[in-house]
Design a protein around this motif. Structure first.
Motif, PDB file in Angstrom:
ATOM      1  N   ASP A 169       0.857  -1.176   0.000  1.00  0.00           N
ATOM      2  CA  ASP A 169       0.000   0.000   0.000  1.00  0.00           C
ATOM      3  C   ASP A 169       0.894   1.226   0.000  1.00  0.00           C
ATOM      4  O   ASP A 169       1.735   1.396   0.888  1.00  0.00           O
ATOM      5  N   THR A 204      -2.501  -1.916  -3.569  1.00  0.00           N
ATOM      6  CA  THR A 204      -3.624  -0.986  -3.693  1.00  0.00           C
ATOM      7  C   THR A 204      -3.419  -0.123  -4.935  1.00  0.00           C
ATOM      8  O   THR A 204      -2.298   0.016  -5.436  1.00  0.00           O
ATOM      9  N   ARG A 205      -4.491   0.481  -5.389  1.00  0.00           N
ATOM     10  CA  ARG A 205      -4.432   1.259  -6.624  1.00  0.00           C
ATOM     11  C   ARG A 205      -3.640   2.555  -6.469  1.00  0.00           C
ATOM     12  O   ARG A 205      -3.248   3.160  -7.469  1.00  0.00           O
ATOM     13  N   ARG A 206      -3.406   2.976  -5.242  1.00  0.00           N
ATOM     14  CA  ARG A 206      -2.617   4.200  -5.037  1.00  0.00           C
ATOM     15  C   ARG A 206      -1.120   3.902  -4.912  1.00  0.00           C
ATOM     16  O   ARG A 206      -0.311   4.814  -4.763  1.00  0.00           O
ATOM     17  N   ASP A 228      -8.660  -2.248  -3.591  1.00  0.00           N
ATOM     18  CA  ASP A 228      -8.925  -0.914  -3.064  1.00  0.00           C
ATOM     19  C   ASP A 228      -8.424  -0.744  -1.641  1.00  0.00           C
ATOM     20  O   ASP A 228      -8.111   0.364  -1.208  1.00  0.00           O
ATOM     21  N   ASP A 229      -8.304  -1.838  -0.915  1.00  0.00           N
ATOM     22  CA  ASP A 229      -7.918  -1.801   0.494  1.00  0.00           C
ATOM     23  C   ASP A 229      -6.857  -2.862   0.740  1.00  0.00           C
ATOM     24  O   ASP A 229      -7.053  -4.038   0.442  1.00  0.00           O
TER      25      ASP A 229
END
Length: 246
Positions: free
Chosen positions: A164, A184-186, A243-244
């Motif tokens: 993450d 995660t996408r970030r 997402d998480d």
């Protein structure tokens, strides 16, 4: 890439030569070859100049921690230095080495999960520790005994990583050994070592090139650019996006 290579021609040449050799070597010997190449660059004028010009760090941060917990046959390993964005210092390296050695010694551990506390997986090795061992031969000898990658590569088939946020340098190099990586996408990924006059020396020339091939690994090293999560998935650097991270 042209500008970065022109600025660090010796490091660029050596990492290119190393990546050509690694596919022909088993993991253990490949890590030894990487360490020898890294030691060569540790003694270079370019790396010494980078150390001398590096900005002095601010207030000292707490020593790093690696938290272990076990639930049945699953060992969870947590990078726990969020106040430093999980920059990996000597204490954390030792803790990671011990954690993966434990997994290799205890075959009832069927799954090893590596994750991190905070909003960064890891910003890489602790910059303040670069140059603390000035003798490249001694540094190579120390890596042969304490490098976490030496143990991680032996349990890679049982290892998964949850990423993450930023996953940089030594953090990415270690994570890339895992058989399964979820991000995660970030999240984003980077190998910035060339600008320091060195190459990825925490196992990354081996682990990343085994995942995405030597050409794309060299592109990451020579360009120093960040890969976003979508690019990392497309390249095979990670296996799934969520997402998480939990």
């Amino acid at each position: 890439m042209i500008a970065a290579t022109a600025a660090q021609p010796l490091a660029a040449a050596i990492v290119t030569q190393l990546l050509r050799i690694l596919p022909h070597l088993p993991d253990g010997e490949a890590l030894t070859a990487e360490s020898l190449a890294y030691a060569t660059l540790q003694g270079s004028a370019a790396h010494r100049n980078w150390i001398s010009k590096r900005l002095q760090s601010g207030p000292s941060l707490p020593e790093g921690r690696v938290e272990l917990s076990r639930d049945g046959n699953v060992l969870t390993v947590v990078l726990d230095r969020p106040e430093a964005n999980n920059a990996i210092d000597r204490a954390m390296r030792d803790g990671l080495h011990e954690a993966f050695a434990l997994a290799n010694a205890d075959r009832t551990i069927e799954r090893v999960v590596l994750q991190a506390r905070g909003r960064s997986f890891s910003l890489g090795a602790e910059l303040a520790e670069f140059g603390t061992t000035r003798n490249p031969a001694l540094a190579h000898a120390i890596r042969g005994v304490t490098l976490p990658a030496r143990e991680a590569v032996r349990c890679k088939d049982r290892m998964e990583v949850h990423v993450d946020g930023p996953c940089v340098g030594a953090g990415l190099e270690l994570a890339a050994f895992a058989s399964h990586i979820v991000a995660t996408r970030r999240s984003w990924f980077q190998l910035p070592e060339l600008a320091m006059g060195i190459l990825p020396g925490a196992g990354g020339c081996v682990s990343v090139s085994r995942r995405i091939g030597r050409q794309r690994t060299l592109l990451m090293v020579l360009s120093g650019r960040r890969l976003n999560a979508r690019e990392a998935l497309d390249w095979g650097l990670v296996d799934a996006l969520v997402d998480d991270a939990t």
